[in-house]
Design an enzyme around this catalytic site. Structure first.
Site, short mmCIF file in Angstrom:
data_model
loop_
_atom_site.label_atom_id
_atom_site.label_comp_id
_atom_site.label_asym_id
_atom_site.label_seq_id
_atom_site.Cartn_x
_atom_site.Cartn_y
_atom_site.Cartn_z
N GLU A 47 -1.29 -5.32 8.69
CA GLU A 47 -1.62 -6.63 8.12
C GLU A 47 -2.60 -6.48 6.97
O GLU A 47 -3.68 -5.91 7.13
CB GLU A 47 -2.22 -7.54 9.20
CG GLU A 47 -2.49 -8.95 8.69
CD GLU A 47 -3.13 -9.83 9.75
OE1 GLU A 47 -4.20 -9.46 10.27
OE2 GLU A 47 -2.55 -10.88 10.07
N TYR B 99 -1.17 -13.03 1.42
CA TYR B 99 -1.05 -12.47 2.76
C TYR B 99 0.22 -11.64 2.83
O TYR B 99 1.29 -12.06 2.37
CB TYR B 99 -0.97 -13.60 3.81
CG TYR B 99 -0.80 -13.09 5.21
CD1 TYR B 99 -1.89 -12.82 6.01
CD2 TYR B 99 0.48 -12.85 5.73
CE1 TYR B 99 -1.73 -12.32 7.30
CE2 TYR B 99 0.65 -12.36 7.02
CZ TYR B 99 -0.46 -12.09 7.79
OH TYR B 99 -0.29 -11.60 9.06
#
Ligand code: ADP
Ligand code: MG
Length: 397
Positions: free
Chosen positions: A207, A119
């Site tokens: 993101e 992530y």
């Protein structure tokens, strides 16, 4: 403003980030051709909506199949079948709300051999006032669970904006993500690229989940979610072109045409206020009295009668609105102008819910007089507290 995954990837690619080849399609007819342009043996068929959690989402329609909004395909025929199944259908994810979002375009992407899913996001850290990377080795579709149960596995690395991403920052990021060898070399290239894209394009959030390490140890951006700072969009006509209004709240689009600051919320009290501070205070006091605001709406300092009427109509379009609170301080704006706008809009919309109006400031007596003489069922209020009490009482009945 948000954009689709395939658009975000194109933006990142233009800065040099590693993304897979892929094609966005808007109709079933385009699917086979797009699939044929990719080498296989794995294709990924990805619903494009402005919401995350697509992989684990569910379609409302039975004929879309049981699988989620991101599907693997092992032949061009399978790509075609999946596009046909998903296009035009309604995908519900944990980010769309129960009503879901209609899938109007699909991205067909070259499949990757995934070794690990990481992530990596970039945002502005409000606590330090710096851009910051937020990273975790536990990327993929369960990042929300990671944040909830093992928040220590998510690390924040602040970037000094006067320096940009330094070697030391890259070192720290690679360490946090446990990148070594080829993956680390890629990381040293990728992190400054992401930072450059984030700052140059005035993103408010970038993101990447997942950022993957492939079997060959190279990094690849496998998913990308980007939002831009609306106040900086005038500097980026190329980004503005990526806007997809079918993904946006109809009321917010109309509000932007009138240059109104309007945000839809979940509550039952519609608010029309001038000035962001007063709007926030109004929302707070509504909550204090046990109700919830249905929207944030700032009509601004110098609104015309027409603008006030437009704001009123937009608020009324929300079926959850059970009452409206107009709270205006007439500084630049005059209370009589507000009153006229409100009266005009009430007449036009055949208002069927209670309306409380609190006016203060320039021409307040004239404004109150206009409302009192309108013959309409408007509840006048003297101050903020009185107004909030009256509207919350009125919707309880
Ligand atoms: P979402 O976050 O909306 O669920 P993603 O783009 O992250 O959508 O896709 C969900 C999952 O699908 C990823 O975590 C990854 O495991 C897999 N996936 C997505 N794109 C690809 C691809 N090009 N190749 C292989 N697997 C993929
Ligand atoms: Mg994802």
């Amino acid at each position: 403003m948000n954009i689709h995954e395939h658009q975000a990837k194109a933006v990142l690619k233009s800065f040099g980030a590693p993304v897979a080849d892929g094609y966005a399609v808007f109709s079933v007819d385009e699917a086979a051709e797009a699939a044929a342009k990719l080498p296989g043996p794995l294709w990924v068929v990805k619903s494009q909506i402005h919401a995350g959690g697509r992989g684990k989402g569910k379609f409302k329609e039975a004929d879309a199949g049981e699988k989620g909004g991101v599907r693997l395909a092992f032949s061009p025929e399978e790509v075609y079948e999946n596009v046909k199944a998903m296009l035009g259908k309604t995908l519900v994810t944990h980010q769309t709300g129960p009503e879901g979002k209609q899938v109007n375009r699909i991205y067909i992407e070259d499949g990757a051999d995934i070794a690990t899913e990481l992530y990596c996001s970039l945002l502005v850290n409000r606590e330090t006032g710096q851009p910051a990377f937020v990273v975790s080795t536990e990327g993929g579709m369960d990042i929300e669970d990671v944040a909830e149960s093992t928040p220590e596995k998510i690390l924040t690395i602040n970037i000094d904006p006067t320096q940009g991403v330094t070697e030391a920052d890259c070192e720290e990021l690679c360490k946090a993500l446990k990148l070594e060898g080829t993956a680390k070399e890629d990381g040293f290239k990728l992190f400054p690229i992401l930072y450059k894209a984030f700052t140059e394009k005035d993103m408010s959030m970038l993101e990447i989940n997942p950022l993957i390490v492939m079997e060959d140890q190279h990094l690849r951006v496998l998913d990308a979610k980007v939002s831009f700072d609306g106040n900086a969009l005038f500097r980026h006509p190329d980004i503005m072109e990526l806007r997809d209004t079918t993904e946006e709240d109809e009321k917010e689009i109309e509000a932007s045409e009138w240059d109104l600051a309007y945000i839809s919320l979940d509550g039952n009290i519609g608010c029309m206020v001038n000035g962001a501070g007063l709007a926030m205070a109004t929302m707070d006091i509504i909550k204090l009295y046990g109700a919830e605001p249905a929207n944030f709406c700032d009509v601004g300092g110098g609104a015309s009668k027409e603008k006030v009427a437009a704001a009123f109509k937009i608020i009324m379009k929300d079926p959850n609105v059970e009452g409206i609170l107009v709270n205006i301080f007439g500084g630049i704006m005059k209370c009589d102008v507000i009153a006229e706008g409100v009266i005009a809009a009430v007449k036009e919309t055949n208002l069927s819910v209670p309306l409380v109006v609190r006016l203060e400031g320039t021409n307040v007596e004239k404004g109150k007089e206009i409302i009192a003489n309108s013959g309409l069922n408007v509840i006048p209020a003297d101050d903020l507290d009185d107004a909030a009490k009256k509207i919350t009482d009125a919707v309880k009945k």
